[in-house]
Design a protein around this motif. Structure first.
Motif, short mmCIF file in Angstrom:
data_model
loop_
_atom_site.label_atom_id
_atom_site.label_comp_id
_atom_site.label_asym_id
_atom_site.label_seq_id
_atom_site.Cartn_x
_atom_site.Cartn_y
_atom_site.Cartn_z
N ASP A 1 12.41 27.19 -8.92
CA ASP A 1 12.55 27.77 -7.58
C ASP A 1 11.61 28.96 -7.41
O ASP A 1 10.93 29.09 -6.38
CB ASP A 1 13.99 28.24 -7.33
N ARG A 2 11.56 29.83 -8.41
CA ARG A 2 10.71 31.02 -8.32
C ARG A 2 9.23 30.64 -8.31
O ARG A 2 8.43 31.23 -7.56
CB ARG A 2 11.01 31.98 -9.47
N LEU B 1 4.15 36.75 -13.99
CA LEU B 1 4.71 35.60 -14.72
C LEU B 1 5.59 36.07 -15.85
O LEU B 1 5.25 37.05 -16.53
CB LEU B 1 3.59 34.76 -15.35
N THR B 2 6.68 35.38 -16.07
CA THR B 2 7.50 35.60 -17.26
C THR B 2 7.05 34.60 -18.33
O THR B 2 6.35 33.63 -18.03
CB THR B 2 8.99 35.36 -16.95
N PRO B 3 7.46 34.81 -19.58
CA PRO B 3 7.10 33.83 -20.61
C PRO B 3 7.57 32.41 -20.28
O PRO B 3 6.84 31.44 -20.53
CB PRO B 3 7.79 34.37 -21.87
N VAL B 4 8.76 32.26 -19.73
CA VAL B 4 9.28 30.93 -19.41
C VAL B 4 8.49 30.31 -18.25
O VAL B 4 8.17 29.12 -18.27
CB VAL B 4 10.78 30.96 -19.10
N GLN B 5 8.15 31.12 -17.25
CA GLN B 5 7.33 30.61 -16.15
C GLN B 5 5.96 30.17 -16.67
O GLN B 5 5.45 29.12 -16.26
CB GLN B 5 7.16 31.69 -15.06
N PHE B 6 5.39 30.96 -17.56
CA PHE B 6 4.11 30.58 -18.17
C PHE B 6 4.24 29.24 -18.90
O PHE B 6 3.41 28.35 -18.74
CB PHE B 6 3.62 31.67 -19.14
N ALA B 7 5.28 29.09 -19.70
CA ALA B 7 5.49 27.85 -20.44
C ALA B 7 5.64 26.66 -19.49
O ALA B 7 5.10 25.58 -19.74
CB ALA B 7 6.71 27.96 -21.35
N ALA B 8 6.35 26.86 -18.39
CA ALA B 8 6.57 25.78 -17.43
C ALA B 8 5.26 25.35 -16.76
O ALA B 8 4.98 24.16 -16.65
CB ALA B 8 7.59 26.19 -16.37
N ILE B 9 4.43 26.32 -16.33
CA ILE B 9 3.18 25.91 -15.68
C ILE B 9 2.20 25.34 -16.68
O ILE B 9 1.43 24.44 -16.35
CB ILE B 9 2.55 27.02 -14.80
N ASP B 10 2.25 25.81 -17.92
CA ASP B 10 1.41 25.22 -18.96
C ASP B 10 1.82 23.77 -19.22
O ASP B 10 0.98 22.89 -19.35
CB ASP B 10 1.49 26.05 -20.25
N ALA B 11 3.13 23.52 -19.27
CA ALA B 11 3.63 22.15 -19.46
C ALA B 11 3.18 21.26 -18.31
O ALA B 11 2.76 20.11 -18.53
CB ALA B 11 5.16 22.15 -19.57
N GLY C 1 4.31 29.85 -4.78
CA GLY C 1 3.23 28.93 -4.43
C GLY C 1 2.46 28.39 -5.62
O GLY C 1 1.35 27.87 -5.48
N LEU C 2 3.06 28.45 -6.81
CA LEU C 2 2.38 28.01 -8.03
C LEU C 2 2.64 26.54 -8.37
O LEU C 2 1.87 25.93 -9.09
CB LEU C 2 2.80 28.90 -9.20
N ILE C 3 3.75 26.03 -7.85
CA ILE C 3 4.07 24.61 -8.07
C ILE C 3 4.52 24.00 -6.75
O ILE C 3 4.85 24.72 -5.79
CB ILE C 3 5.17 24.41 -9.16
N ARG C 4 4.55 22.68 -6.73
CA ARG C 4 5.02 21.95 -5.55
C ARG C 4 5.99 20.87 -6.03
O ARG C 4 5.75 20.22 -7.05
CB ARG C 4 3.82 21.33 -4.84
N ARG C 5 7.08 20.69 -5.28
CA ARG C 5 8.02 19.61 -5.57
C ARG C 5 7.89 18.57 -4.47
O ARG C 5 7.90 18.90 -3.29
CB ARG C 5 9.45 20.13 -5.61
N ASP C 6 7.76 17.33 -4.89
CA ASP C 6 7.63 16.22 -3.95
C ASP C 6 8.63 15.13 -4.32
O ASP C 6 9.08 15.05 -5.46
CB ASP C 6 6.21 15.63 -3.99
#
Length: 163
Positions: free
Chosen positions: A76-77, A38-48, A82-87
């Motif tokens: 996208d990354r 995880l990058t810091p931005v990816q971490f922030a996004a999944i935390d959000a 497989g950490l997020i899903r778009r619907d």
């Protein structure tokens, strides 16, 4: 009489950039040591997303104060991992909503205590009181300057959560 030398290495912008570099390096080191990709931005996004599931990418960008176009690549990354899903949004079939997958929640649960623990390491050499003071001052400066940014932070409605 000669002009006094200005030490540009002491400018706040330079020092903030250096502290950011230190922060990102520590984050990467701690994540690698714990086998977390995880990058810091990816971490922030999944935390959000953990706090506000089912929002669109623009909302995530606003929550973490990140440029919407660039956040698309982050999303996208995260989706490829497989950490997020778009619907498709139930309200607007043209829009996509983003949710955290079980794998994403599990990784966030694993990463959170590591990220929390490394915060004091970012400010190593400062006393606990100084760490609180610098955090308070950085928060104040960021909140005041935020209105000048292209990607200002927008808190979740009814929330004081800051990213």
């Amino acid at each position: 009489m000669a002009e006094p030398q200005i030490d540009t290495l002491q400018f706040p912008g330079h020092l903030i950039r250096r502290l950011h570099q230190i922060s990102v390096a520590l984050f990467a080191d701690h994540m690698a040591r714990n086998d977390i990709d995880l990058t810091p931005v990816q971490f922030a996004a999944i935390d959000a997303l953990a706090h506000e599931p089912g929002v669109d990418q623009a909302t995530i960008a606003a929550r973490i104060a990140y440029d919407r176009a660039t956040l698309g690549k982050v999303i996208d990354r995260l989706e490829a991992k497989g950490l997020i899903r778009r619907d498709i949004s139930p309200e607007d079939r043209r829009a996509r909503v983003v949710t955290l997958t079980e794998a994403g929640q599990s990784l966030l649960n694993k990463a959170m205590p590591i990220v929390e623990a490394l915060q004091s390491e970012i400010l190593t050499g400062l006393s606990p009181a100084e760490q609180v003071q610098i955090t308070t001052l950085l928060t104040k400066a960021t909140q005041i300057g935020d209105r000048l940014r292209r990607a200002p932070h927008r808190a979740q409605t009814g929330s004081q959560k800051e990213f």
